[in-house]
Design a protein around this motif. Structure first.
Motif: not given
Length: 452
Positions: A81-83, A88-90, A133-137
């Motif tokens: 969740r933190k990642g 998202t902010i970045g 891509l982050v969600l897929s990871c």
């Protein structure tokens, strides 16, 4: 686990086929110059996605893998969740910055299309694809390999084929419409992935105050961000230099060969996705013997299909390009051959960058990226003016191979794990003992079955 890996591989193969079809559609819908501009926009979108995501996908894979290796799923979800929040902010910040500074960026990359509208659609594409891509990871970190593959590769590309075919049928064939279609499909897939992950997660209150803090995630990810940007720049430096020294039509020619080569590299990409989580877990458990078995099996799994693809390209690379994209693109056959030979050599070296990153040696990945990027730039400047597109392909291939070899030597020295295959009886034994089984070795039950 093996079934999930096999299904994930099939999903990636399907996604690669869809990538090929979408590229063919784009080459037929757009003029040669517009196709070249689309390729450059795609390259910038990829760079922006990497920059904005801050390598949180890799951080999630690493921290979730380690926590699951210690049978602590609550801390794993906290890290996830933190990642995702940091990424998202970045990404939103990078997307807004891209729109605000578009004219300056366009002066640096002259081949980018005109207009704020194109910039806005590209920014949306950048943000949504980065979050996707982050969600897929995250999905793959929790052993949802097939679902993660669908999000990362298959759904977006299949959806893009459908919408591009519909646009072609109604005559909506402008460059702006093609960029907008890419952005909208990426946004829809990302939204679906977010819903899927939320449904998997435990209640927020249960894990709100545990797990690694945000600085731990960023500290791990920053070196990987640097190496990811350098690697992307290393890979695309030849394309950017071609945009400086060559015409728009030549950019399209190189872009067509490059995109087809990306499709042909799917065996290595699929294997890399499958082994990231297991590397982190085995490293946490201190099982060096199984880790080397994993890496050797992964190399063999990717090597044989890559070898077969290279043989086909050596015999019919120009014909394949001409058949898919049109007669003009057959001139890119030499570029495709050079890139495929380089990919075969890189595959034989093994997934050394994945081993280094997922075992906590992210600074080594960053350090290996620096000389490889320098080599890419030097060779591009030296070879492209003299040898044209072929010089660009040589620059891209040599820099990628150097990057892999540096990390392979480092992992053998520091971790005692060899990623490349021995040239002897061991190689034959590895192949005849079903190497696909090695891509996902048997792990303790707590690493998979207890994940929510």
């Amino acid at each position: 686990m093996l079934l999930a890996s096999s299904l994930g591989l099939l999903g990636r193969v399907g996604g690669s086929a869809a990538t090929l079809v979408s590229t063919v559609l784009l080459s037929r819908m757009l003029t040669t110059a517009e196709f070249g501009e689309y390729v450059l926009v795609l390259t910038v979108v990829l760079i922006g996605s990497i920059l904005g995501a801050l390598s949180m996908g890799e951080a999630i894979l690493r921290f979730v893998g380690v926590r699951l290796g210690m049978a602590d799923s609550d801390e794993a979800w906290s890290a996830c969740r933190k990642g995702l929040l940091i990424a998202t902010i970045g990404l939103v910040a990078v997307g807004v910055g891209y729109m605000a500074g578009y004219e300056t960026i366009r002066r640096l990359i002259p081949g980018l299309p005109l207009g704020r509208t194109n910039a806005a659609w590209a920014a949306l594409w950048m943000i949504s694809s980065g979050i996707g891509l982050v969600l897929s990871c995250a999905l793959r970190a929790f052993d949802r390999i097939m679902l993660g593959t669908l999000v990362e590769i298959t759904l977006y590309r299949v959806g893009l084929v459908v919408i591009l075919a519909a646009m072609w049928a109604v005559g909506a064939t402008s460059l702006t419409s093609a960029i907008a279609a890419s952005a909208l499909v990426a946004s829809i897939v990302t939204l679906g992935a977010a819903v899927a992950l939320v449904r998997m997660a435990p209640p927020r209150g249960r894990i709100a105050h545990i797990g690694p803090n945000s600085w731990e995630l960023v500290h791990f990810a920053l070196p990987l961000l640097g190496s990811g940007l350098l690697f992307r720049f290393m890979s695309d430096a030849s394309l950017w230099m071609i945009s400086v020294y060559c015409s728009a039509d030549e950019i399209a020619l190189y872009g067509a060969a490059y995109r087809l080569w990306v499709v042909f590299s799917i065996p290595q990409v699929a294997v890399n996705a499958a082994i990231q989580g297991p590397i982190a877990r085995l490293q946490a458990q201190g099982d060096g013997q199984m880790l080397e078995r994993l890496m050797r099996g992964a190399t063999m799994t990717a090597l044989w299909p890559t070898f077969g693809i290279t043989v086909v390209v050596l015999g019919a690379g120009s014909s394949i390009l001409g058949f898919l994209y049109g007669p003009y693109y057959a001139e890119g056959g030499t570029v495709l051959v050079i890139l495929c030979i380089a990919q075969l050599m890189c595959t034989a070296v093994g997934s050394s960058e994945q081993l280094a990153a997922m075992s906590g040696r992210q600074f080594a990945v960053l350090m290996a990226s620096v000389p490889a990027t320098i080599v890419s730039l030097v060779l591009s400047v030296a070879l492209i003016p003299r040898f044209g597109l072929s010089g660009g392909a040589v620059a891209a291939g040599c820099s990628s191979l150097l990057f892999k070899m540096i990390l392979a030597a480092y992992c053998a020295s520091r971790l005692g794990v060899r990623t490349w295959l021995p040239l002897g009886r061991d190689t034959i034994d590895s192949f005849t003992s079903a190497p696909l089984a090695l891509v996902q070795p048997d792990l303790p039950q707590s690493c998979s079955d207890e994940v929510p």
